[in-house]
Design an enzyme around this catalytic site. Sequence first.
Site, PDB file in Angstrom:
ATOM      1  N   HIS A 177      -8.071  -5.008  -0.727  1.00 27.29           N
ATOM      2  CA  HIS A 177      -6.759  -4.410  -0.478  1.00 27.29           C
ATOM      3  C   HIS A 177      -6.094  -4.989   0.770  1.00 27.29           C
ATOM      4  O   HIS A 177      -4.880  -5.165   0.818  1.00 27.29           O
ATOM      5  CB  HIS A 177      -6.927  -2.897  -0.337  1.00 27.29           C
ATOM      6  N   ASP A 178      -6.889  -5.275   1.787  1.00 27.33           N
ATOM      7  CA  ASP A 178      -6.347  -5.788   3.049  1.00 27.33           C
ATOM      8  C   ASP A 178      -5.647  -7.133   2.906  1.00 27.33           C
ATOM      9  O   ASP A 178      -4.986  -7.576   3.862  1.00 27.33           O
ATOM     10  CB  ASP A 178      -7.466  -5.923   4.091  1.00 27.33           C
ATOM     11  N   SER A 214       0.847  -1.191   0.000  1.00 25.32           N
ATOM     12  CA  SER A 214       0.000   0.000   0.000  1.00 25.32           C
ATOM     13  C   SER A 214       0.887   1.247   0.000  1.00 25.32           C
ATOM     14  O   SER A 214       1.782   1.352  -0.831  1.00 25.32           O
ATOM     15  CB  SER A 214      -0.954  -0.041   1.200  1.00 25.32           C
ATOM     16  N   ARG A 252     -12.306   7.099   8.950  1.00 22.48           N
ATOM     17  CA  ARG A 252     -11.828   5.725   9.000  1.00 22.48           C
ATOM     18  C   ARG A 252     -12.854   4.763   8.409  1.00 22.48           C
ATOM     19  O   ARG A 252     -12.511   3.823   7.697  1.00 22.48           O
ATOM     20  CB  ARG A 252     -11.531   5.348  10.444  1.00 22.48           C
ATOM     21  N   ASP A 257      -8.488  -6.397  -5.036  1.00 22.32           N
ATOM     22  CA  ASP A 257      -8.074  -5.077  -4.527  1.00 22.32           C
ATOM     23  C   ASP A 257      -8.560  -4.007  -5.501  1.00 22.32           C
ATOM     24  O   ASP A 257      -8.031  -3.879  -6.607  1.00 22.32           O
ATOM     25  CB  ASP A 257      -6.548  -5.046  -4.403  1.00 22.32           C
TER      26      ASP A 257
END
Lengths: 367, 367
Positions: A347-348, A149, A218, A314
Amino acid sequence: MDQRFGLDKRIILPGDFPLAGGGVLPELTVAYETYGRLNANASNAILICHALTLDQYVASTHPRTGKPGWWTRLVGPGKPVDPEHWFVICANVLGGCMGSSGPTSIDPRDGQPYAMRFPVITIGDMVAAQTRLLDHLGIAQLHAVIGGSMGGMQALTWAVNHPARVQKVVAIATAARHSAQNIAFHEVGRQAIMADPKWQGGLYAPDAPPADGLAVARMAAHITYLSEAGLTEKFGRRLQNRDAVSFGFDADFQVESYLRHQGLSFVERFDANSYLYITRAMDYFDLAEPFGGNLARAFAGSPCRFALVSFTSDWLYPTAESRRIVRALNAAGAPVSFVELESPFGHDAFLLDAPEMNRVVHGFLAA
Amino acid sequence: MDQRFGLDKRIILPGDFPLAGGGVLPELTVAYETYGRLNANASNAILICHALTLDQYVASTHPRTGKPGWWTRLVGPGKPVDPEHWFVICANVLGGCMGSSGPTSIDPRDGQPYAMRFPVITIGDMVAAQTRLLDHLGIAQLHAVIGGSMGGMQALTWAVNHPARVQKVVAIATAARHSAQNIAFHEVGRQAIMADPKWQGGLYAPDAPPADGLAVARMAAHITYLSEAGLTEKFGRRLQNRDAVSFGFDADFQVESYLRHQGLSFVERFDANSYLYITRAMDYFDLAEPFGGNLARAFAGSPCRFALVSFTSDWLYPTAESRRIVRALNAAGAPVSFVELESPFGHDAFLLDAPEMNRVVHGFLAA
């Protein structure tokens, strides 16, 4: 010196630290963690670069949350980045809130926190601060820099700005520039923070932060870290603690409860102004921009070897962005291996159990 | 009666209007617009259902913004839904803020605005309110109901809850349920509104709304209406009024300026509490839920004919959701035509110039 797990470290470097935006810091602090021992000729150093909301506690317990390091799946005994073999360094980024110079730091010129007087920084500035740390540690050249990232953005920047100081670059789930959609999501988060009256132009007290705005930021960002399919698999439309919907505005759905928890727990460990500065640095990131938009020119003449990894689901930094980097590296004649890994976790995925990613990193470091 | 363009209309129906969640409205107001004339046997009526933040001004000037109707590409003289042939009706949804009963309405029991005392509603409740309007207009059966996005959810609900009252259903860029990701984005918006101190539990004065929170909610939602590729094409990383970045927190990038404008202009025409109620209704939407999760059973025995349209770059209600509906209709033996149209414009494609969509609607109405 023993540089095993869990010893908080920082260097404070007096003297001007110039920034890409024209600003200058009168002194630079870099907080970092190391794992393993630097060998005699200082040739076994690996730098891990962290993502937006992470920190230097890559493989050791986080002092605020008490949680294990954020990349213990990759870094640690028996892992691809094994401190038995490598001297592993991870520094809190410039602009961060875990000890490195950032908006929560004290401006030595007046003894007050910088807050929004902190100069706007870039990914290149973060990397420049890391070079100062390497100077201090006596490391002329890294064996490798590894990041996912925003960490991948730093890794790529190492190859472009300091090509002689790194042999191998591992860039995972990343991009060489922030897209319009990336910028848009960050702007939503910043507006949420700045709209919180407790933000007060950044001059909030440490015990009265703009928690609501930061939590909303967040929550919005967290959705982009997960895939639609992953969210469906993990939560679907399942209800929270109820047999039926409440016809109200409580968190009826598990995904709502999860998101609210993500927002609330984040504000306990992260600073709102830091979030503004780091997201801004990411938005400004475009590795090709100083090279007339030609990414291949950015990498031209680089002696580095590259390994890139992307994940199928992602959508924050999709595979197409990694392919763009690979094409540029090919055009620049730089050796590069690239693999897109299957994952439903969005993405994680790079932070989760990813045996294939581990194999890629292990093989690349050993080669 | 002349029911040509631009005449504001509303019906006020005294007496209890029961809601799916168990609540009851002591009276029901439905604000609507009509275009064209109802024929002698009341067989030429077409109901247009609007999306989350739209309204009854489908083909006439919006009284607050002065902008033309939101679907004049589809509805109007010479268009697929031509008031020369059809009696076109569009009603502000229940829970809305353009005249139909919603949180801004006065509770006749105490003369005060409902605000958050307004009962939580469902898409089914919105449709039930529309049936009351048809009763009032003397329309036993619609020739067609047409809607995109949340309008498509209403159109599908007509077929399930009131199958005898509609012949043809056109559902565009929609889904038969809200996904975990859909719910997550709505929850971010609601939290942004509720985090704004001006929200005051919903008891804000009309001239002091939680504008900052609503703007953030709109910005987050707006990103989901556009595609990544569309944003890149429209804005990319182009700068706003500048030759170089400012290294600050102003809107350096055009996409930031655009998003901020979307947020600011939205709060001038939309009510924050309405946004809470309508997003909640969408989150609760799952057409199969009362049928044990079996969507085919929801459509079983429906005498309606269906036309579905999706767009390739719509990631809010992606083609897979339309295919799921088509499979269920096939299983239920209901006649359905479906087309996925190429578009780079994401979810918003259904509101833009879409000649193929127009051809589909025109052909389906004429058939």
